[in-house]
Write a protein that holds these residues in place. Structure first.
Motif, PDB file in Angstrom:
ATOM      1  N   ALA A  56       0.820  -1.213   0.000  1.00 39.45           N
ATOM      2  CA  ALA A  56       0.000   0.000   0.000  1.00 39.45           C
ATOM      3  C   ALA A  56       0.854   1.263   0.000  1.00 39.45           C
ATOM      4  O   ALA A  56       0.532   2.238  -0.690  1.00 39.45           O
ATOM      5  N   SER A  57       1.940   1.259   0.750  1.00 42.33           N
ATOM      6  CA  SER A  57       2.750   2.482   0.836  1.00 42.33           C
ATOM      7  C   SER A  57       3.408   2.828  -0.495  1.00 42.33           C
ATOM      8  O   SER A  57       3.660   3.994  -0.786  1.00 42.33           O
ATOM      9  N   LEU A  58       3.660   1.814  -1.316  1.00 41.70           N
ATOM     10  CA  LEU A  58       4.244   2.068  -2.641  1.00 41.70           C
ATOM     11  C   LEU A  58       3.188   2.101  -3.744  1.00 41.70           C
ATOM     12  O   LEU A  58       3.501   2.365  -4.900  1.00 41.70           O
ATOM     13  N   GLY A  59       1.942   1.774  -3.388  1.00 36.37           N
ATOM     14  CA  GLY A  59       0.870   1.754  -4.377  1.00 36.37           C
ATOM     15  C   GLY A  59       1.004   0.629  -5.389  1.00 36.37           C
ATOM     16  O   GLY A  59       0.580   0.767  -6.536  1.00 36.37           O
ATOM     17  N   LEU A  60       1.584  -0.481  -4.970  1.00 34.54           N
ATOM     18  CA  LEU A  60       1.799  -1.612  -5.874  1.00 34.54           C
ATOM     19  C   LEU A  60       0.777  -2.708  -5.645  1.00 34.54           C
ATOM     20  O   LEU A  60       0.453  -3.029  -4.504  1.00 34.54           O
ATOM     21  N   LYS A  61       0.292  -3.284  -6.734  1.00 37.38           N
ATOM     22  CA  LYS A  61      -0.578  -4.455  -6.684  1.00 37.38           C
ATOM     23  C   LYS A  61      -0.244  -5.322  -7.882  1.00 37.38           C
ATOM     24  O   LYS A  61      -0.164  -4.818  -9.004  1.00 37.38           O
ATOM     25  N   GLN A  62      -0.034  -6.610  -7.632  1.00 42.63           N
ATOM     26  CA  GLN A  62       0.279  -7.534  -8.724  1.00 42.63           C
ATOM     27  C   GLN A  62      -0.448  -8.841  -8.486  1.00 42.63           C
ATOM     28  O   GLN A  62      -0.279  -9.467  -7.436  1.00 42.63           O
ATOM     29  N   ILE A  63      -1.261  -9.245  -9.444  1.00 47.23           N
ATOM     30  CA  ILE A  63      -1.919 -10.550  -9.372  1.00 47.23           C
ATOM     31  C   ILE A  63      -0.889 -11.599  -9.751  1.00 47.23           C
ATOM     32  O   ILE A  63      -0.205 -11.472 -10.770  1.00 47.23           O
ATOM     33  N   VAL A  64      -0.756 -12.616  -8.913  1.00 51.86           N
ATOM     34  CA  VAL A  64       0.253 -13.644  -9.137  1.00 51.86           C
ATOM     35  C   VAL A  64      -0.355 -15.024  -9.375  1.00 51.86           C
ATOM     36  O   VAL A  64       0.357 -15.967  -9.705  1.00 51.86           O
ATOM     37  N   GLY A  65      -1.671 -15.134  -9.235  1.00 51.15           N
ATOM     38  CA  GLY A  65      -2.329 -16.409  -9.477  1.00 51.15           C
ATOM     39  C   GLY A  65      -3.834 -16.270  -9.420  1.00 51.15           C
ATOM     40  O   GLY A  65      -4.359 -15.217  -9.040  1.00 51.15           O
ATOM     41  N   PHE A  66      -4.519 -17.346  -9.814  1.00 53.05           N
ATOM     42  CA  PHE A  66      -5.978 -17.338  -9.763  1.00 53.05           C
ATOM     43  C   PHE A  66      -6.503 -18.761  -9.708  1.00 53.05           C
ATOM     44  O   PHE A  66      -5.779 -19.726  -9.993  1.00 53.05           O
ATOM     45  N   VAL A  67      -7.755 -18.871  -9.331  1.00 50.69           N
ATOM     46  CA  VAL A  67      -8.437 -20.159  -9.314  1.00 50.69           C
ATOM     47  C   VAL A  67      -9.878 -19.955  -9.767  1.00 50.69           C
ATOM     48  O   VAL A  67     -10.481 -18.917  -9.499  1.00 50.69           O
ATOM     49  N   ASP A  68     -10.391 -20.936 -10.474  1.00 48.98           N
ATOM     50  CA  ASP A  68     -11.801 -21.001 -10.859  1.00 48.98           C
ATOM     51  C   ASP A  68     -12.289 -22.362 -10.411  1.00 48.98           C
ATOM     52  O   ASP A  68     -11.795 -23.389 -10.887  1.00 48.98           O
ATOM     53  N   TYR A  69     -13.192 -22.360  -9.428  1.00 46.12           N
ATOM     54  CA  TYR A  69     -13.739 -23.648  -9.013  1.00 46.12           C
ATOM     55  C   TYR A  69     -15.245 -23.536  -8.827  1.00 46.12           C
ATOM     56  O   TYR A  69     -15.773 -22.489  -8.511  1.00 46.12           O
ATOM     57  N   TRP A  70     -15.913 -24.651  -9.123  1.00 46.57           N
ATOM     58  CA  TRP A  70     -17.375 -24.708  -9.074  1.00 46.57           C
ATOM     59  C   TRP A  70     -17.833 -25.469  -7.833  1.00 46.57           C
ATOM     60  O   TRP A  70     -17.194 -26.420  -7.408  1.00 46.57           O
ATOM     61  N   VAL A  71     -18.961 -25.042  -7.312  1.00 46.47           N
ATOM     62  CA  VAL A  71     -19.625 -25.767  -6.241  1.00 46.47           C
ATOM     63  C   VAL A  71     -21.048 -26.074  -6.701  1.00 46.47           C
ATOM     64  O   VAL A  71     -21.811 -25.165  -7.016  1.00 46.47           O
TER      65      VAL A  71
END
Length: 157
Positions: A56-71
């Motif tokens: 937050a202090s540097l204003g950085l955000k990086q998505i490094v992974g994801f998941v798609d799962y069904w219920v």
């Protein structure tokens, strides 16, 4: 001193460029953007989450992974789980998988299943590490004729 926060949250449309980059790097036949939008916006049984690093202090955000799962009722299916290749084996995938298992338990899911390419030993070993067992082989499952390994996990608290 803590430099990065790790957050798992619902995927948004704004996340698509970063998620599509991971998608294209990780899968032989990646989803198209419209497929992920469908999963997020229209599929009533889908849970699509990202894991991001931020400062937050540097204003950085990086998505490094994801998941798609069904219920569906008392059953879960992992459609996709991916971590950027630059940080695979760093624990990010395990964080995502643990979140899926925790969510599945809360939703009273009894089993989680998935298919994985028979040649993808790295993924098979990852799933085994998380308690998945090989159930059977699905011959010629993929468009190139490759077999799939069907795996199952009994969900426990």
């Amino acid at each position: 001193m803590k430099y990065l926060d790790v957050n798992i949250r619902d995927m948004t449309l704004e996340d698509l460029p970063q998620v599509m980059e991971i998608e294209n790097l990780c899968f032989i036949h990646p989803y198209k953007e419209k497929d992920l939008v469908y999963e997020m916006k229209e599929n009533p049984v889908s849970n699509v989450w990202v894991i991001e690093y931020s400062n937050a202090s540097l204003g950085l955000k990086q998505i490094v992974g994801f998941v798609d799962y069904w219920v569906t009722f008392d059953s879960g299916t992992i459609c996709q789980i991916a971590v950027h290749p630059d940080i695979q084996r760093s624990g990010v995938g395990s964080e995502l998988m643990n979140e899926v298992k925790k969510d599945a338990f809360a939703k009273k899911v009894k089993t989680i299943t998935l298919e994985v390419r028979e040649s993808n030993e790295k993924a098979i070993n990852f799933y085994k590490k998380h308690g998945f067992k090989i159930s059977h082989k699905k011959e010629g499952y993929y468009s190139n004729g490759e077999d799939a390994i069907y795996m199952i996990l009994e969900v426990k608290g």
